[in-house]
Design an enzyme around this catalytic site. Structure first.
Site, PDB file in Angstrom:
ATOM      1  CE  LYS A  61       4.796  95.171  59.638  1.00  0.00           C
ATOM      2  NZ  LYS A  61       5.619  95.696  60.732  1.00  0.00           N
ATOM      3  NE  ARG A 118       4.323 100.045  54.249  1.00  0.00           N
ATOM      4  CZ  ARG A 118       4.859 100.262  55.236  1.00  0.00           C
ATOM      5  NH1 ARG A 118       4.165 100.027  56.380  1.00  0.00           N
ATOM      6  NH2 ARG A 118       6.035 100.707  54.928  1.00  0.00           N
ATOM      7  CG  MET A 178       2.691  99.465  66.111  1.00  0.00           C
ATOM      8  SD  MET A 178       2.332  99.641  67.645  1.00  0.00           S
ATOM      9  CE  MET A 178       0.632  99.879  67.588  1.00  0.00           C
ATOM     10  CB  SER A 186     -29.327 128.380  47.187  1.00  0.00           C
ATOM     11  OG  SER A 186     -27.781 128.275  47.583  1.00  0.00           O
ATOM     12  N   GLY A 190       6.061 103.687  61.572  1.00  0.00           N
ATOM     13  CA  GLY A 190       6.977 103.983  62.640  1.00  0.00           C
ATOM     14  C   GLY A 190       6.564 104.079  64.001  1.00  0.00           C
ATOM     15  N   GLY A 214     -28.238 127.502  52.501  1.00  0.00           N
ATOM     16  CA  GLY A 214     -27.223 128.131  53.345  1.00  0.00           C
ATOM     17  C   GLY A 214     -26.614 127.575  54.304  1.00  0.00           C
ATOM     18  NE  ARG A 252       8.261  92.314  59.979  1.00  0.00           N
ATOM     19  CZ  ARG A 252       8.258  92.404  58.836  1.00  0.00           C
ATOM     20  NH1 ARG A 252       8.258  91.073  58.331  1.00  0.00           N
ATOM     21  NH2 ARG A 252       8.284  93.374  58.069  1.00  0.00           N
ATOM     22  CG  HIS A 290       9.921 109.030  60.984  1.00  0.00           C
ATOM     23  ND1 HIS A 290       9.744 110.412  61.370  1.00  0.00           N
ATOM     24  CD2 HIS A 290       9.057 108.259  61.212  1.00  0.00           C
ATOM     25  CE1 HIS A 290       8.497 110.512  61.997  1.00  0.00           C
ATOM     26  NE2 HIS A 290       7.996 108.989  62.026  1.00  0.00           N
ATOM     27  CE1 TYR A 345     -25.786 125.774  43.382  1.00  0.00           C
ATOM     28  CE2 TYR A 345     -27.939 125.231  42.248  1.00  0.00           C
ATOM     29  CZ  TYR A 345     -27.090 126.117  43.058  1.00  0.00           C
ATOM     30  OH  TYR A 345     -27.616 127.286  43.368  1.00  0.00           O
ATOM     31  CB  CYS A 396     -24.265 128.601  48.417  1.00  0.00           C
ATOM     32  SG  CYS A 396     -25.245 129.304  49.488  1.00  0.00           S
TER      33      CYS A 396
HETATM   34  P1  ADP Z   1       7.866  98.613  60.311  1.00  0.00           P
HETATM   35  O1  ADP Z   1       6.270  98.088  60.608  1.00  0.00           O
HETATM   36  O2  ADP Z   1       8.263  99.567  61.226  1.00  0.00           O
HETATM   37  O3  ADP Z   1       8.158  98.706  58.674  1.00  0.00           O
HETATM   38  P2  ADP Z   1       8.894  95.925  60.423  1.00  0.00           P
HETATM   39  O4  ADP Z   1       8.196  94.946  61.317  1.00  0.00           O
HETATM   40  O5  ADP Z   1       8.429  95.983  58.795  1.00  0.00           O
HETATM   41  O6  ADP Z   1       8.581  97.450  60.764  1.00  0.00           O
HETATM   42  O7  ADP Z   1      10.334  95.855  60.672  1.00  0.00           O
HETATM   43  C1  ADP Z   1      11.234  96.431  60.134  1.00  0.00           C
HETATM   44  C2  ADP Z   1      12.448  96.055  59.428  1.00  0.00           C
HETATM   45  O8  ADP Z   1      12.926  94.887  60.157  1.00  0.00           O
HETATM   46  C3  ADP Z   1      11.894  95.185  58.186  1.00  0.00           C
HETATM   47  O9  ADP Z   1      11.799  96.287  57.075  1.00  0.00           O
HETATM   48  C4  ADP Z   1      13.136  94.349  57.811  1.00  0.00           C
HETATM   49  O10 ADP Z   1      14.235  95.157  56.965  1.00  0.00           O
HETATM   50  C5  ADP Z   1      13.190  93.996  59.317  1.00  0.00           C
HETATM   51  N1  ADP Z   1      12.922  92.646  59.575  1.00  0.00           N
HETATM   52  C6  ADP Z   1      11.819  92.336  60.114  1.00  0.00           C
HETATM   53  N2  ADP Z   1      11.545  90.990  60.329  1.00  0.00           N
HETATM   54  C7  ADP Z   1      12.651  90.434  59.746  1.00  0.00           C
HETATM   55  C8  ADP Z   1      13.028  89.196  59.332  1.00  0.00           C
HETATM   56  N3  ADP Z   1      12.309  88.084  59.976  1.00  0.00           N
HETATM   57  N4  ADP Z   1      14.169  89.052  58.906  1.00  0.00           N
HETATM   58  C9  ADP Z   1      14.899  89.967  58.665  1.00  0.00           C
HETATM   59  N5  ADP Z   1      14.687  91.175  58.785  1.00  0.00           N
HETATM   60  C10 ADP Z   1      13.413  91.582  59.318  1.00  0.00           C
HETATM   61 MG    MG Z   2       8.049  97.404  57.505  1.00  0.00          MG
END
Ligand code: ADP
Ligand code: MG
Ligand code: MG
Length: 894
Positions: free
Chosen positions: A26, A352, A107, A778, A105, A780, A96, A469, A865, A845
């Protein structure tokens, strides 16, 4: 002094996309976007090295980190023109997590950090929107209390529900500033009651509490489970991103959303995404309201009556679409992006490489190569061979009758049937203890459900969109999923779901089709997959690159035809014993085995030969001149012995002896170690007439087909379990004798080869000598692994798990070739064999012939092969091409 903190924003950044190891995915991509001039709220990344330091030093921080963080925070303050901790015009941030590999999901992110009882007033005044200020504050209290302070979110949800009930409203968006104020007050009371101290008001405490929680979450059970499933080492650590907040919840000209540069489900080159007006952060993913589509096209596809962004915010949409093109061209791959619009102003929050279905992966790779964005070699490298498995699975038979129960979103393709269960824990119980196949039915899933999702055949949710999710995780796992199936009402307590006036209970069978979003009652039959379209195109490209041939292990006409359909270039292993289990034949086989002398065996063998001849005729016809390697009878004889009184009586009658004679003979054939007993060529040595019968059937079939179709038929006859050259010599002599007889009788001859399996360490070591007689080897590797490790594949499961947990062996050697030991024997045998007979044909094989990493090894040691199950042929073809590409890279010759 070490650098622990990297800033980004205001059009530049200290980091780059290729610094993922240090900044996490990220953070590295936020930096890259900032450098590209894309609007990203300013922020900074605390490196993964800090996480490592934290765990290596009793959960403490490096000494100089506070200073670096406070400097980085000042830079954000400068860019934003606001101050962190200021009461009149506070700078708010998000905290984040972000590991090297994306862990969806796993963290927890905290938004709106920096608010307290005083600054919320400031925010209300400054923005002129008290509703927004208190909405932000309640979100912050809930997220922070849940993630950092450990106050479960259900406490907060209950409060919110009761406030909504009191006011008689359904949607959060309908709540007023005063309502939110009330909610905030009750939230704070709840925290105080739960913890015995008030919600933290000091913003520095808030910040460091959140940072600590992110590092702490690296070691939570969810994250540990995810890492185990995806083989991510704990030593990688996570980074922490602190970033200025932008607000999607400031009114109707604000929104938040998720989008993909191409459709992640089909791969179509169409902008795809969802957004929610007046919402923040995870609202889209959490399925709180039904999201709107980004594009008109998407809206039509989803039959949505809500307007698209293209319609309601055309300017923002144009800007977002331009960023889509810019990012995809820059990364040269499909991107998954998160954004927020604050009062018509667009901010990018994440990009990403997007997860995609295998079908989409193929389309995207082929399209991008055609568009000139990537090369064909890149395209080949982009597809995970193991993931092709998804496309090689059956889909619903279009002609089969079915009873539609409900319709949801086609969230992850593939069809699956199973008994329904309503919790992840139940799923594990039903699968592991009751040995049943299950479909997991949930209102929505959350990260705690991962284990249960993993064992389920399919997943069905009643809420949430294509980026919920459940949808994201199911696509990653290749598990069929239907999401957002709103017609279904789930009652967890009663373990039932209701749909269209019908009650379906735990244990009832349903079928879901994740490709169409349909849900059916009962089990619907499926049809076999085809290799067409982009899949076929990529496979054509693959075949121009690979040097390893791919054959299939097959003995039935159906398997052989499937193998051909998937591009097998011959049969690498035809297990003749599999042809003997047919009810018509087993009696004759048993009679042969139980006969006490050669004469008796010959009588029984005479009954078998017409069947066996027809088997080979069928195979030769289907394989149309491609090589067919036939292994003569191999398994321990006891596998064919009669078990029941009825079976024994039958044989006695057929052989014209009494029941006791059969029983005695049966007992005398008992072995304590059948896998190391009277099997393989030991059968041919002791009962030559068995192999003679098989050889005769092969040659008669070959002559017949060659004469009638005019095709070259070149049987390769393979002797199993050879440990000494003399064994092979004796068997080869008798095969040659039968060949000469048949060719004289028919006045027609065909070419054939006699070779051997290498499946005993002794054979591998004496390969130089054995190659004087063997025309091919071959490997095995199933037996070679058993005999090298001295452990049985059928019995090693329980202790192998302990071995792997203790790090003695990294992998299950029966699934992935043990390169160190078994592989060394393969290498030695190949070298010694070819020293005697240059150009000796080498193949594999065992089960490993269809395993991508093992195929890489086969390429490296110069096999000709690999042979694998028919359904794995495309996987092997792709793996072979990737191995060939890896080879040229590695040798530095190109
Ligand atoms: P995950 O790794 O679970 O996707 P993120 O760190 O991307 O978590 O955060 C989830 C959501 O929180 C982001 O998609 C965004 O919508 C919101 N978010 C995170 N940071 C900010 C920010 N600085 N301003 C506004 N929204 C944010
Ligand atoms: Mg995100
Ligand atoms: Mg074997």
């Amino acid at each position: 002094m070490s650098k622990w903190v990297y800033g980004f924003g205001g059009g530049r950044a200290e980091g780059r996309a290729d610094m993922k190891n240090l900044l996490g995915g990220k953070g590295a991509n936020l930096a890259e976007m900032a450098n590209l001039g894309i609007p990203v709220p300013p922020g900074f990344t605390i490196t993964t090295e800090v996480c490592t330091y934290y765990y290596e030093n009793g959960e403490t921080y490096p000494a100089d980190i506070k200073e670096q963080v406070s400097e980085a925070m000042s830079r954000i303050e400068e860019i934003m023109g606001k101050t962190f901790g200021d009461n009149a015009d506070p700078l708010l941030v998000s905290v984040r997590s972000g590991a090297r590999a994306s862990m969806p999901g796993m963290m927890d992110t905290i938004l709106n950090l920096g608010l307290n009882d005083l600054s919320v007033e400031g925010l209300a005044k400054k923005s002129g929107d008290p509703r927004f200020a208190y909405d932000s504050y309640r979100r912050f209290i809930q997220m922070y209390s849940d993630v950092v302070l450990g106050v479960d979110h259900h406490h907060f949800e209950e409060i919110l529900e009761s406030v909504k009930d009191d006011r008689g409203i359904k949607l959060d968006t309908e709540l007023t500033a005063d309502d939110w104020k009330k909610v905030v007050a009750q939230y704070k009371e709840k925290v105080k009651a739960q913890l015995g101290k008030p919600f933290p008001q000091n913003v520095q405490d808030q910040l460091w509490g959140a940072v600590g929680a992110v590092f702490g979450s690296w070691m939570n059970q969810r994250a540990i489970t995810y890492r185990r499933l995806h083989e991510i080492p704990a030593s990688w650590g996570t980074a922490v991103n602190v970033q200025a907040m932008v607000f999607g919840n400031m009114g109707d000209d604000c929104c938040t959303g998720v989008c993909f540069t191409r459709d992640p489900s089909t791969g179509e080159n169409a902008f795809y995404g969802e957004f929610l007006v007046n919402a923040q952060g995870e609202d889209v993913v959490a399925g709180i309201r039904t999201p709107q589509q980004l594009t008109l096209h998407g809206r039509e596809l989803q039959h949505s009556d809500l307007p698209s962004m293209e319609e309601v915010m055309p300017d923002v949409f144009k800007e977002l679409n331009a960023i889509r093109h810019k990012l995809e061209a820059h990364y040269r791959d499909m991107q998954d992006m998160e954004f927020t619009v604050q009062q018509k102003r667009l901010w990018m929050l994440q990009t990403r490489t997007g997860k995609r279905t295998t079908k989409a992966a193929l389309k995207i790779a082929v399209d991008m190569a055609r568009e000139g964005l990537i090369t064909r070699k890149d395209a080949i490298g982009r597809i995970d061979p193991a993931a092709l498995d998804q496309l090689l699975h059956p889909t619903l038979d279009p002609k089969a009758p079915r009873q539609l129960l409900a319709r949801g979103l086609p969230a992850s393709p593939g069809a699956a049937s199973g008994r329904i269960v309503f919790s992840a824990d139940e799923a594990e119980v039903w699968v592991k203890d009751k040995k049943e196949k299950v479909i997991l039915v949930r209102i929505e899933t959350s990260p705690e459900d991962i284990g249960g999702m993993h064992v389920s055949e399919g997943i069905l949710t009643t809420r949430g969109g294509m980026t919920s999710h459940a949808a994201v995780v199911a696509r990653g796992m290749g598990t069929p999923c239907v999401a957002g199936c709103g017609e279904i009402r789930v009652d967890y307590a009663a373990k039932q779901m209701k749909v269209a006036g019908k009650v379906v209970s735990e244990g009832d069978v349903i079928t879901i089709d994740g490709g169409t979003g349909e849900v059916f009652m009962g089990s619907v039959p499926t049809v076999q997959p085809e290799l067409t379209g982009d899949f076929a195109t990529l496979m054509e490209w693959v075949d121009t690159i690979r040097t390893l041939k791919v054959r299939a292990n097959a003995e039935t006409p159906t398997d052989a035809a499937t193998a051909r359909k998937f591009g097998a270039e011959g049969i690498g292993l035809c297990r003749t014993e599999h042809m003997f289990f047919d009810p018509q034949r087993i009696l004759a086989v048993r009679e042969m085995i139980l006969a006490s002398d050669e004469a008796g065996r010959k009588v029984a063998l005479a009954k078998l030969i017409p069947f066996q001849r027809q088997d080979f005729i069928d195979l030769f016809l289907i394989m149309q001149g491609l090589p067919v390697t036939i292994r003569l009878l191999d398994p321990p004889l006891h596998e064919f012995l009669p078990h029941t009184e009825v079976e024994i009586a039958e044989i006695a009658k057929a052989a014209g002896v009494d029941v006791d004679t059969v029983k005695q003979r049966n007992a005398s054939l008992h072995e304590s170690n059948p896998m190391l007993g009277h099997r393989g060529c030991r059968l041919g040595i002791t009962y030559p007439e068995i192999y003679e019968m098989q050889a005769r059937a092969i040659f008669e079939a070959a002559v017949h087909v060659s004469r009638d179709t005019g095709r070259t038929v070149t049987p390769e006859i393979m002797i199993p379990l050879v440990g000494a050259k003399k064994e092979l010599d004796l068997m080869k002599a008798s095969i040659d004798k039968v060949a000469a007889e048949v060719f004289a009788e028919q006045s027609y001859a065909v070419k054939y080869h006699v070779g051997t399996m290498i499946e005993l360490p002794r054979a591998a070591l004496l390969a130089g000598e054995i190659a004087e007689s063997a025309e091919f080897f071959s490997f095995g590797t199933n037996d070679l692994t058993q005999t090298t490790f001295g452990m049985s594949r059928d019995d090693s499961g329980p202790f192998l798990e302990v071995y792997r947990a203790k790090g003695i062996y990294d992998h299950d050697p029966f699934a992935q070739l043990d390169q160190q030991g078994v592989g060394e024997l393969v290498k030695i045998a190949g070298e010694r064999g070819r020293a005697t007979r240059p150009g000796l044909k080498l193949g594999i094989c065992g089960e490993h012939g269809g395993d991508p990493s093992s195929i890489g090894f086969c390429q490296k040691v110069g096999l000709d092969y690999v042979s694998c199950s028919p359904y794995r042929v495309p996987i092997a073809r792709l793996s072979a091409a990737q191995a060939a590409l890896g080879d040229t890279k590695g040798s530095g010759m190109h």
